[in-house]
Design a protein around this motif. Structure first.
Motif, mmCIF file in Angstrom:
data_model
loop_
_atom_site.group_PDB
_atom_site.id
_atom_site.type_symbol
_atom_site.label_atom_id
_atom_site.label_comp_id
_atom_site.label_asym_id
_atom_site.label_seq_id
_atom_site.Cartn_x
_atom_site.Cartn_y
_atom_site.Cartn_z
ATOM 1 N N VAL A 246 0.890 -1.215 -0.132
ATOM 2 C CA VAL A 246 0.084 0.081 -0.072
ATOM 3 C C VAL A 246 0.742 1.300 0.053
ATOM 4 N N ALA A 250 1.337 4.029 -2.854
ATOM 5 C CA ALA A 250 0.511 5.081 -2.529
ATOM 6 C C ALA A 250 0.124 6.578 -3.353
ATOM 7 N N ILE A 253 -2.533 6.870 -5.842
ATOM 8 C CA ILE A 253 -3.983 7.349 -5.588
ATOM 9 C C ILE A 253 -4.219 8.853 -5.954
ATOM 10 N N THR A 254 -3.432 9.670 -6.241
ATOM 11 C CA THR A 254 -3.464 10.897 -6.447
ATOM 12 C C THR A 254 -3.798 10.967 -7.873
ATOM 13 N N ASP A 256 -5.917 9.145 -9.524
ATOM 14 C CA ASP A 256 -6.919 8.615 -9.567
ATOM 15 C C ASP A 256 -6.778 6.712 -9.905
ATOM 16 N N TYR A 258 -6.890 2.842 -8.372
ATOM 17 C CA TYR A 258 -7.175 2.100 -7.270
ATOM 18 C C TYR A 258 -6.332 1.161 -6.895
ATOM 19 N N LEU A 261 -5.463 0.517 -3.234
ATOM 20 C CA LEU A 261 -6.645 0.061 -2.337
ATOM 21 C C LEU A 261 -6.644 -1.350 -2.497
ATOM 22 N N ALA A 264 -4.681 -3.209 0.313
ATOM 23 C CA ALA A 264 -5.391 -2.788 1.792
ATOM 24 C C ALA A 264 -6.912 -3.574 1.853
ATOM 25 N N ALA A 265 -7.661 -3.705 0.738
ATOM 26 C CA ALA A 265 -8.894 -4.361 0.853
ATOM 27 C C ALA A 265 -8.552 -5.788 0.945
#
Lengths: 292, 312
Positions: A246, A250, A253-254, A256, A258, A261, A264-265
């Motif tokens: 993650v 990371a 993520i900025t 857009d 996924y 995630l 983490a999911a």
């Protein structure tokens, strides 16, 4: 002889059908939990066959988007994300499981011992545990990791010692209820040794609450290790691990994307599944109903 | 009872300072070698040790260390040789700001939603709340953080994705920049508070005087607000304070996600560089806050419960 084996087979068949019946009666959330856990176990056991590439093999450019070749894209070094996630099931869950088992052996034995022996042993152990538990687990883990250095062995030992304090409390509390029973007194009077009393008389009677506790402690250890890995202090590269994955992806993520995630999911899904199963298990074993 | 609990809390604090100090002095090598690094010769190390007071026996060093901390002096960082105090003040302020902001949102919301769940027990609302809270308790903070970051800041563009506050940031700006991290903390800490509020109320609802109130024809709302709630305050307040303690710890991961210059970020950096004086200072502050909040929770529950205040 033949009769006994036939008996055994029918007994185990009977057990299987009872287990099957129990499963079909389980609420939807528990069924969901069991299926998810089964999938995780399968993926963890057969990771090299499930994953399309090798664990730390660099197969593409950095941060490639999702396409047919790289189903979930690639990470910051050009390794296949899907492969890393599949191996993460083995590493992250495996390390958390090993830590929980160690913690249970340590905390469980000491807890039962404190309850059975009592006196100054109980006092000493309980006061030490009190102080350890007064420090939040994450902070304590960070302090110890900075003292002993970040490595997987250190992580497992440190986390299992910290978690053992919580298990000590539970094990001591449940065995306290058993120790006062007459059959323990009887075993003592007829001269049984301490290990025999613990294994034969106490353990069978506290196994149900401890089993539920095992699931809860596993979730806690799993989440704490993931948080530490996310902070860069837990499981170290190049081992595939969800928490550090993650962190490594990371930045996406900025834009857009996924991708960060997904690991983490994967963490969240497993803990939710385990919690659902424990919820059902506790409901079953305690015989409590929420209707009053 | 009360005095006993307070004394126990102080004793725990003392034990924690001992653990933090002894743990660090178990390290092979010491601050003198760490500061000098490659340039260390036996003579310079010995000289610096003397200058830092490292040649004194452990108990003397512990007492000096403890004395300095009680006067607000946390020593010098090994990493950059600066006074830890210079950084610690603003960092601590930032962390407390964030935690307090999150608490202001989370506490009223959790209590109200918990009361509603007790009020409409076993309804669809209650069941869905149960599933949502069970899920959010078992979710890592960074998962919630990145989902919110993606939805609120990247997709909708309502709030900044980084919480880069400086000393000259105004209060309103500070609020805006910490709103997203505060929301994340709210989501992860609310579930527990809500469940406990619900459990405390439902526990009370099985009492005879509640049945009496229902039987004499009072509305359900009135029964809960006027008859059950006053007795439930003690456990609810207890849970709230315990959750504030949790917030202080949960803040670490959230600070790292949003690159917020708080105490948690400071601690994580220090652990990575193994900057022991900073690790000691941060761990001590976090642990002390945690112990004090737990102490306050216990003291409050003793004060609000006459049966505990006057034991037989």
């Amino acid at each position: 002889m033949r009769l006994i084996t036939a008996d055994k087979i029918s007994l185990s068949a009977d057990r299987l059908s009872r287990a099957y019946q129990l499963l079909t009666e389980a609420p939807l959330s528990a069924k969901f939990g069991i299926i998810v856990i089964a999938v995780y176990i399968f993926v963890a056991l057969f990771a090299p066959w499930v994953a399309p590439f090798g664990e730390s093999e660099i197969v593409g450019r950095k941060f490639q988007p999702w396409d047919d070749q790289f189903f979930l894209g690639t990470d910051h070094l050009g390794r296949d994300m899907l492969t890393r996630i599949v191996f993460g099931a083995r590493n992250t869950v495996g390390i958390a499981l090993l830590t929980t088992i160690l913690a249970f052996v340590l905390g469980g034995v000491l807890g039962i011992l404190a309850a059975v022996v009592g006196g100054w042993v109980d006092q000493l152990l309980s006061r030490i545990v009190d102080v350890f538990m007064a420090i939040p687990a994450l902070i304590f883990a960070m302090l110890l990791l900075s003292i002993f250095g970040t490595s997987i062995v250190n992580l497992i030992v440190i986390m299992s010692v910290i978690d053992a304090t919580r298990i000590f409390r539970i094990a001591r509390a449940v065995s306290m209820n058993v120790v006062v029973m007459d059959y323990i007194e009887a075993a003592r009077v007829r001269g049984e040794k301490l290990p025999w009393i613990i294994v034969q008389e106490i353990l069978p009677n506290i196994s149900a609450p401890l089993a539920a506790e095992f699931g809860l402690r596993f979730c806690f250890v799993f989440l704490t290790i993931s948080a530490l890995s996310f902070l860069g202090l837990g499981i170290q590269p190049p081992i595939a691990d969800w928490g550090s994955m993650v962190r490594q992806t990371a930045v996406l993520i900025t834009f857009d994307d996924y991708t960060p995630l997904i690991p983490a999911a994967a963490i969240a899904l497993l803990t939710v599944a385990v919690n659902f199963v424990i919820d059902w298990f506790l409901h079953k074993t305690s015989g409590l109903k929420d209707e009053h | 009872m009360l005095l006993q609990r307070i004394l126990l809390g102080l004793l725990t604090l003392f034990a924690i300072t001992l653990i933090i100090f002894l743990g660090v002095s178990m390290l092979p090598g010491d601050a003198a070698e760490a500061i000098l690094g490659q340039a260390a010769t036996p003579e310079t190390v010995a000289a610096l040790r003397k200058q830092l007071g490292l040649d004194l026996p452990a108990h003397t060093r512990y007492l000096t260390w403890l004395g300095n901390i009680l006067q607000g002096d946390f020593g010098v960082s090994i990493g950059n040789g600066r006074e830890i105090n210079e950084v610690l003040g603003t960092r601590l302020y930032n962390t407390i700001f964030l935690a307090a902001f999150a608490a202001c949102i989370a506490v009223p919301l959790a209590v109200i939603l918990g009361i509603l769940a007790a009020l409409y027990r076993n309804s669809f609302y209650d069941r869905s709340v149960n599933i949502v809270t069970l899920s959010s308790i078992s979710t890592p903070e960074f998962f919630v953080a990145y989902i919110l970051l993606l939805l609120v800041s990247v997709k909708a563009g309502w709030l900044p994705s980084l919480s880069n506050v400086r000393v000259d940031t105004t209060f309103a700006e500070h609020l805006e920049k910490t709103l997203l991290p505060a929301l994340v903390l709210t989501l992860v800490s609310m579930a527990h508070m809500m469940r406990m509020t619900r459990a405390a109320l439902i526990n009370l609802l099985s009492n005879a005087y509640i049945e009496m109130a229902t039987l004499k024809g009072l509305k359900r709302f009135r029964v809960i607000i006027h008859h059950a709630l006053p007795n439930a305050w003690a456990p609810i307040v207890n849970v709230i304070v315990l959750n504030l303690a949790y917030l202080i710890v949960g803040v670490i991961v959230v600070e790292v996600v949003f690159v917020y210059p708080g105490l948690g970020q400071y601690l994580v950096d220090a652990v990575q560089r193994r900057d022991m004086p900073v690790v000691q200072a941060c761990c001590l502050i976090f642990a002390a806050t945690y112990v004090l909040l737990n102490l306050i929770a216990d003291v409050l529950s003793i004060l609000t419960n006459p049966r505990l205040l006057h034991p037989k």
